[in-house]
Design an enzyme around this catalytic site. Structure first.
Site, PDB file in Angstrom:
ATOM      1  N   GLU A  30       1.025  -1.236  -0.134  1.00  0.00           N
ATOM      2  CA  GLU A  30       0.143  -0.132  -0.173  1.00  0.00           C
ATOM      3  C   GLU A  30       0.855   1.349   0.220  1.00  0.00           C
ATOM      4  O   GLU A  30       1.502   1.452   0.937  1.00  0.00           O
ATOM      5  CB  GLU A  30      -0.838  -0.044   1.250  1.00  0.00           C
ATOM      6  CG  GLU A  30      -2.091  -1.051   1.122  1.00  0.00           C
ATOM      7  CD  GLU A  30      -2.565  -1.691   2.349  1.00  0.00           C
ATOM      8  OE1 GLU A  30      -2.180  -1.063   3.549  1.00  0.00           O
ATOM      9  OE2 GLU A  30      -3.242  -2.512   2.362  1.00  0.00           O
ATOM     10  N   LEU A  68      -6.177  -1.370  -0.812  1.00  0.00           N
ATOM     11  CA  LEU A  68      -6.106  -1.511   0.707  1.00  0.00           C
ATOM     12  C   LEU A  68      -6.976  -3.013   0.948  1.00  0.00           C
ATOM     13  O   LEU A  68      -7.944  -2.828   1.409  1.00  0.00           O
ATOM     14  CB  LEU A  68      -6.853  -0.532   1.561  1.00  0.00           C
ATOM     15  CG  LEU A  68      -6.360   0.823   1.805  1.00  0.00           C
ATOM     16  CD1 LEU A  68      -6.969   1.716   2.592  1.00  0.00           C
ATOM     17  CD2 LEU A  68      -4.642   0.864   1.754  1.00  0.00           C
ATOM     18  N   GLU A  70      -5.175  -6.344   1.935  1.00  0.00           N
ATOM     19  CA  GLU A  70      -3.949  -7.078   2.462  1.00  0.00           C
ATOM     20  C   GLU A  70      -4.228  -8.621   2.215  1.00  0.00           C
ATOM     21  O   GLU A  70      -3.098  -9.338   1.610  1.00  0.00           O
ATOM     22  CB  GLU A  70      -3.652  -7.094   4.207  1.00  0.00           C
ATOM     23  CG  GLU A  70      -3.110  -5.570   4.384  1.00  0.00           C
ATOM     24  CD  GLU A  70      -4.266  -4.367   4.795  1.00  0.00           C
ATOM     25  OE1 GLU A  70      -5.520  -4.763   4.396  1.00  0.00           O
ATOM     26  OE2 GLU A  70      -3.799  -3.614   4.834  1.00  0.00           O
ATOM     27  N   PHE A  93       2.404  -1.882   8.673  1.00  0.00           N
ATOM     28  CA  PHE A  93       2.498  -2.230  10.096  1.00  0.00           C
ATOM     29  C   PHE A  93       2.182  -3.759  10.510  1.00  0.00           C
ATOM     30  O   PHE A  93       1.201  -4.088   9.740  1.00  0.00           O
ATOM     31  CB  PHE A  93       1.570  -1.430  10.949  1.00  0.00           C
ATOM     32  CG  PHE A  93       1.975  -0.017  10.906  1.00  0.00           C
ATOM     33  CD1 PHE A  93       2.907   0.591  11.669  1.00  0.00           C
ATOM     34  CD2 PHE A  93       1.395   0.742  10.076  1.00  0.00           C
ATOM     35  CE1 PHE A  93       3.211   1.953  11.571  1.00  0.00           C
ATOM     36  CE2 PHE A  93       1.564   2.433   9.992  1.00  0.00           C
ATOM     37  CZ  PHE A  93       2.647   2.646  10.644  1.00  0.00           C
ATOM     38  N   ASP A  95       0.856  -5.048  12.715  1.00  0.00           N
ATOM     39  CA  ASP A  95      -0.358  -5.135  13.328  1.00  0.00           C
ATOM     40  C   ASP A  95      -1.374  -5.374  12.489  1.00  0.00           C
ATOM     41  O   ASP A  95      -2.426  -6.049  12.822  1.00  0.00           O
ATOM     42  CB  ASP A  95      -0.689  -3.745  14.040  1.00  0.00           C
ATOM     43  CG  ASP A  95       0.563  -3.230  14.808  1.00  0.00           C
ATOM     44  OD1 ASP A  95       0.591  -3.302  15.893  1.00  0.00           O
ATOM     45  OD2 ASP A  95       1.479  -2.874  14.280  1.00  0.00           O
ATOM     46  N   PHE A  96      -1.136  -5.120  11.047  1.00  0.00           N
ATOM     47  CA  PHE A  96      -2.033  -5.485  10.031  1.00  0.00           C
ATOM     48  C   PHE A  96      -2.201  -6.862   9.590  1.00  0.00           C
ATOM     49  O   PHE A  96      -3.106  -7.420   8.887  1.00  0.00           O
ATOM     50  CB  PHE A  96      -2.033  -4.710   8.781  1.00  0.00           C
ATOM     51  CG  PHE A  96      -2.075  -3.156   9.027  1.00  0.00           C
ATOM     52  CD1 PHE A  96      -2.521  -2.633  10.502  1.00  0.00           C
ATOM     53  CD2 PHE A  96      -1.605  -2.144   8.071  1.00  0.00           C
ATOM     54  CE1 PHE A  96      -2.502  -1.167  10.456  1.00  0.00           C
ATOM     55  CE2 PHE A  96      -1.566  -1.010   8.226  1.00  0.00           C
ATOM     56  CZ  PHE A  96      -2.076  -0.526   9.528  1.00  0.00           C
ATOM     57  N   HIS A 139      -0.814  -0.128  16.220  1.00  0.00           N
ATOM     58  CA  HIS A 139       0.408   0.057  15.379  1.00  0.00           C
ATOM     59  C   HIS A 139       1.781   0.174  15.842  1.00  0.00           C
ATOM     60  O   HIS A 139       2.754   0.912  15.648  1.00  0.00           O
ATOM     61  CB  HIS A 139       0.126   1.657  14.602  1.00  0.00           C
ATOM     62  CG  HIS A 139      -0.871   1.754  13.649  1.00  0.00           C
ATOM     63  ND1 HIS A 139      -2.109   1.964  14.168  1.00  0.00           N
ATOM     64  CD2 HIS A 139      -0.843   1.996  12.322  1.00  0.00           C
ATOM     65  CE1 HIS A 139      -2.957   1.989  13.016  1.00  0.00           C
ATOM     66  NE2 HIS A 139      -2.224   2.131  12.061  1.00  0.00           N
TER      67      HIS A 139
END
Lengths: 335, 327, 370
Positions: A30, A68, A70, A93, A95-96, A139
């Site tokens: 992204e 967007l 993932e 990140f 976290d994603f 994040h």
């Protein structure tokens, strides 16, 4: 070696040199180009923190902005890897990971085994890790143990620019899926980096400081906390050996055990949550394989078992400090 | 010999029949052997859906990659995976396609462009995008084909993939094999739109719905879609409405089905029967030719089972191999 | 009494990248009478541990450096002066030295390395001192110009000294062509051409000595003297196991024992020395370069290259220097040239004799080739 560059530039250079060397290397994520389809300039961002800036100008459509999505693009990277490409997908990140984890741990990690050795999946997934950016709970995580838990994945977390370049080049050339964890608080950190391409083999820990009293095992940003603590302790006459793991799967336990055999004391510093962490894993393995060498209790320095807080007042308490590492070192010397 | 009204030559018609018949016999045999307790784990049978696999795969070569589903035996056979290796795999033997490490849900043969049956519903769609992406970079004209059922068509991974393929203009074909049930749940209830053509349109993709029991309808629609993708025309969605003869998995009591539903499907919507009737009533193929194929297929399956049963099991050493290329 | 009779002992600059060193311990007491070459203190840098040797004779009056402390290069470590010099004068000298060091630190440092294009390859080199004919230092297999870190400044006191990274080494291009001695020798000649050096004294270590001999054979008019240190090419024996092991080693644990073989005193092999070698070996092309060079050097466990006749035919001064405890190439080869060369065998030193016994090697080179 005269040139010092930042870890961010070292990562950029590794991608650039590998894309130049091998046409099967493609990079997606992204905003890694930024501005695709927008009325303004192309190559607007080069990633949210500018790590891939300038690569589009050199390598064109081999760098791809993604929607967007993932799951879709991480999965596409995995699929393309299984079809002979060497994709590097940036997840921004770590976290994603939650929204695309299946493509990593059920697909990429398992193809080789599940298909009886017939597939290989040379994909690299780059992601920012770590706290200290006032970026709060979603994040800032250090999710390395989530991935070291999964057979089939390799997990890398460099502590400096030199290691970042060599480990990323190795990750791209490696034939297994690699989770490449970049600590965002190290992006600006500069070290001497050769301008030529080079690869650092996995499972080769770096003894960044030698000492005979206490072994401190760390990775990523925590290596700097550990060396700061070691430098300060040296003034008190305590000599610490600091082992930078560099790769967490595979992990160089031989280097850890060799060091502990020499010092008899171990402190594990980990920015991941304490339960089932890298620190816990290393501690357990040392207890199993070098129990007789231990002269005192093994200590772990980790954040508390909480989400990463936002307020700077809280986040600074959350991240392990050099002072806490020093306390832990002293605690190993009590017995 | 009668004039051939079909878009396929006699050899191709016989090959299509052989593919479908092989899938059917393979699945019928598994149904029996599974109920006997010969097969470990669980299996999902493709019986009744053969026209989809056969009709689509006739347009593909080894450089085209497919990402299959948990119900993947038919896709494997139609894509050219060795039937004996498949049977060995399902029996958990070292002679299997995956050396006994994958089982029914993970049969793969990358050399044949078979990227694997998949135990995770919808996970194959992004992988097929990756296959399309690789083909696009290589410029080799290959396409990626993603198979999902009506159930997995609701997965985020699948829906994201429709958009990604459209945005990147990938040579990818999304096939929704709509057999009416997501496990036990009706498509009528679980899929909010009435038509997959509408769903495709929502992502900017052309979509086509065909009668999946009609081999020729599948073959024709897939031909157009695959050719367009191959030529750079971008992705598309193909819905095949079809019938699942068995339950979601073997051992499924299928109490969610209507009374007489399966009997009706077998009697009136059997894609192989329909195919055989059309090719023989036109006189292009003689019934005896099909009967000969039936015999050969039966022999093949019989041999495959016998060899699978006799084959050695993996050993303790196999447990630890093939986790990594190097570690 | 003038200050000229006060002699400063300063932190040496061992190699071009050294910026500071840590004093481990003093080896002499205040009041001791010092001779040239005496070991004064032990100093550790991030690259290597070494001994500061006296370059002047005198009476040690003041130990300025504290053990355990880190001092920048050129910092005052100690003061020598005869008894008639008063303590106050020495205090003033110490203060003046500190002020001068501070002032120097603020000026721009000169570039450490230079680069030149030779035969399509980029070569790194160091260029120190002034005075003809220049001396050119050629490192050995797997080494680089930093192998001369204890030598270059001492040798450059009265003349120009050049040290280069051979192809495949250091920061020079990693491609070595056929890896043959002829190719390396041609590269050195090209290097002299590129720098406009007509004639030079060539000093080579190990494989670099073979390169120097080959240059003397191929282009005798360019060579005015030969320094051959632990040379390749003067006999069949060599530790082929070392070469293979060094080439194959990919990790610190694998590499360290091989590097230790290069030194008689293994304590000299620091963590950083091994790390620097690993960093070099990881660079793309180095494995191929070392592989190619090792095949050119060794066949069936013995040296392929015999240069005794070549070296004997040379009409320039030749000095052969060896460490008696060399584990890679036996010190007996030092006498292979007979009366065609001066021979200096340094007792107790290993293959890296120019590092382990730097002042003796420097003195021998200056004496015979100066």
């Amino acid at each position: 070696m005269a040139r010092k560059i930042s870890m961010k530039d070292a990562i950029n250079e590794a991608l650039d040199q590998e894309m130049t060397r091998d046409p099967s290397v493609i990079v997606m994520g992204e905003d890694i180009v930024g501005g695709t389809g927008s009325p303004g300039e192309a190559d607007a961002w080069g990633g949210v923190l500018g790590v891939t800036k300038g690569l589009y100008a050199k390598h064109g459509d081999r760098l791809m902005d993604t929607p967007l999505s993932e799951s879709a693009y991480i999965g596409a990277a995995v699929g393309a890897a299984a079809c002979g490409m060497r994709p590097v997908a940036e997840l921004m990140f770590i976290d994603f990971m939650g929204v695309c984890l299946d493509e990593i741990f059920n697909q990429a990690a398992k193809f080789k085994y599940m298909f009886g050795g017939k597939a290989q999946t040379p994909v690299v997934i780059r992601a920012m890790v770590g706290a200290g950016f006032r970026a709060a709970a979603q994040h800032s995580q250090m999710l390395t143990p989530v991935f070291t838990h999964i057979p089939g994945l390799k997990v890398v977390c460099p502590s400096n620019a030199y290691d970042a370049k060599g480990l990323l080049i190795q990750s791209i050339r490696d034939n297994d899926p690699v989770i490449f964890c970049e600590h965002k608080n190290l992006y600006a950190h500069e070290t001497e980096v050769p301008d030529e391409p080079y690869a650092i083999p996995f499972a080769e820990a770096n003894v960044v400081r030698e000492g005979g009293d206490v072994t401190i095992v760390a990775y990523g940003l925590m290596v700097h906390r550990a060396t700061e603590a070691a430098d300060r302790l040296a003034r008190e006459g305590v000599e610490c050996e600091v082992v930078d793991l560099r790769t967490l799967s595979p992990i160089d336990m031989d280097a850890v055990l060799e060091s502990v055999e020499g010092t008899g004391r171990l402190v594990c510093v980990d920015e991941a949550s304490p339960r089932c962490s890298i620190a816990a894993d290393v501690s357990a393995q040392v207890a199993q394989h070098a129990f007789k060498a231990l002269k005192g209790p093994v200590q772990m320095v980790t954040p508390p078992h909480t989400p990463v807080p936002f307020s700077p007042a809280l986040e600074d308490l959350y991240i392990p400090s050099a002072e806490r590492v020093m306390e832990a070192v002293r605690a190993t010397m009590v017995a | 010999m009668a004039e051939n009204p079909f878009p396929l030559g006699r050899d191709q018609l016989l090959a299509a029949y052989r593919t479908m018949r092989t899938i059917r016999e393979f699945e019928e045999r598994l149904h029996v052997d599974f109920s006997r307790g010969d097969i470990p784990g669980f299996v999902h049978l493709y019986a009744g859906e053969e026209a989809s696999a056969a009709g689509i795969m006739m347009h593909l070569t080894d450089k085209d990659r497919i990402a299959s589903t948990h119900r993947g035996h038919g896709h494997c056979i139609a894509k050219g995976v060795d039937v004996k290796a498949m049977m060995g795999e399902i029996y958990g033997k070292v002679t299997g396609s995956c050396r006994g490490k994958g089982g029914s849900m993970h049969i793969a043969d990358l050399d044949k462009g078979m990227m694997g049956a998949n135990g995770i519903l919808g996970a194959g769609a992004p992988l097929a995008c990756g296959a399309g992406l690789a083909a696009k970079f290589r410029g080799d004209g290959g396409v990626g084909v993603s198979f999902v059922g009506d159930g997995a068509s609701n997965q985020g991974m699948f829906l994201e993939s429709l958009n990604l393929a459209a945005v990147w203009n990938l040579p990818v074909v999304f096939v929704v094999e709509n057999n009416g049930y997501a496990e036990s749940t009706s498509v009528e209830w679980a899929v909010a739109v009435d038509s997959y053509v509408d769903r495709a349109a929502g992502f900017g993709l052309p979509g086509v719905t065909v009668d999946g029991t009609d081999f020729f309808a599948v073959h024709e629609a897939a031909g157009e879609i695959v050719a367009r993708a191959r030529e750079g025309g971008g992705p598309a969605l193909l819905e095949c409405k079809m019938c699942r003869f068995y339950g979601h998995f073997e051992g499924d009591a299928q109490t969610y089905r209507g009374a007489g539903e399966v009997e009706d499907l077998r009697a009136n919507r059997d894609c192989i029967k329909i195919f055989a009737q059309r090719v023989t009533e036109t006189g292009v193929i003689r019934p005896a030719e099909l009967t000969a194929i039936d015999r050969e297929v039966l022999d093949l399956i019989e041999q495959a089972v016998a060899e699978a049963k006799a084959a050695p099991l993996p050993t303790a050493a196999d447990l630890l191999t093939d986790v990594y290329v190097s570690y | 009494m003038s200050q000229s009779s006060i002699v400063a002992i300063v932190m040496p600059k061992w190699g071009l990248s050294m910026e500071e060193g840590r004093v481990n311990e003093w080896l002499v007491e205040e009041g001791a009478r010092i001779a040239v070459g005496d070991a004064l203190l032990e100093v550790e840098t991030e690259k290597i541990a070494g001994t500061v040797e006296a370059t002047d004779a005198g009476l040690l009056r003041r130990r300025v450096a504290e053990p355990g402390e880190v001092y920048p290069v050129k910092a005052l470590l100690g003061v020598m002066a005869e008894p008639e010099v008063g303590d106050a004068e020495i205090d003033a000298f110490v203060a003046a030295q500190a002020a001068a060091l501070e002032a120097a630190a603020e000026s721009e440092p000169e570039p450490r390395y230079h680069f030149v294009e030779v035969g399509g390859r980029r070569l790194r080199y160091a260029d120190r001192g002034e005075g003809a004919p220049p001396m050119v230092l050629i490192h050995g297999f797997g080494g680089d110009l930093d192998n001369w870190l204890f030598n270059i400044d001492a040798l450059a006191a009265g003349r120009r000294v050049l040290a280069l990274d051979l192809p495949g080494h250091g920061q020079s291009s990693k491609e070595v062509g056929d890896g043959s001695l002829a190719t390396l020798a041609a590269t050195v000649v090209g290097f002299l051409d590129a720098l406009g050096v007509e004639r030079a004294v060539l000093v080579g270590h190990s494989m670099g000595a073979a390169v120097a001999m080959q240059v003397a054979a191929d282009a005798p008019e360019r060579v005015s003297g030969l320094g051959l240190i632990a040379a390749v090419g003067l006999g069949p024996e060599i530790d082929a196991e070392y070469i293979a092991g060094f080439v194959a080693a990919a990790s610190r644990r694998e590499l360290k024992p091989w590097v230790e073989r290069l030194f008689a005193d293994r304590a000299l092999v620091t963590r950083q020395l091994v790390e620097d070698l690993l960093r070099y070996k990881r660079i793309d092309g180095v494995a191929e370069a070392l592989g190619g060079l090792s095949r050119a050097l060794i066949d069936a466990g013995q040296q392929r290259i015999g240069l005794v006749a070549t070296a004997r035919a040379s009409r320039v001064p030749v000095v052969v220097i060896w460490g008696s405890a060399d584990a890679i190439i036996p010190a007996a080869h030092a006498h292979a040239l007979g009366d065609a060369a001066r021979v200096v065998v340094i007792d107790g030193a290993g293959h890296m004799v120019q590092m382990e016994a730097a002042s003796k090697v420097n003195a021998a080179l200056l004496e015979h080739l100066g």
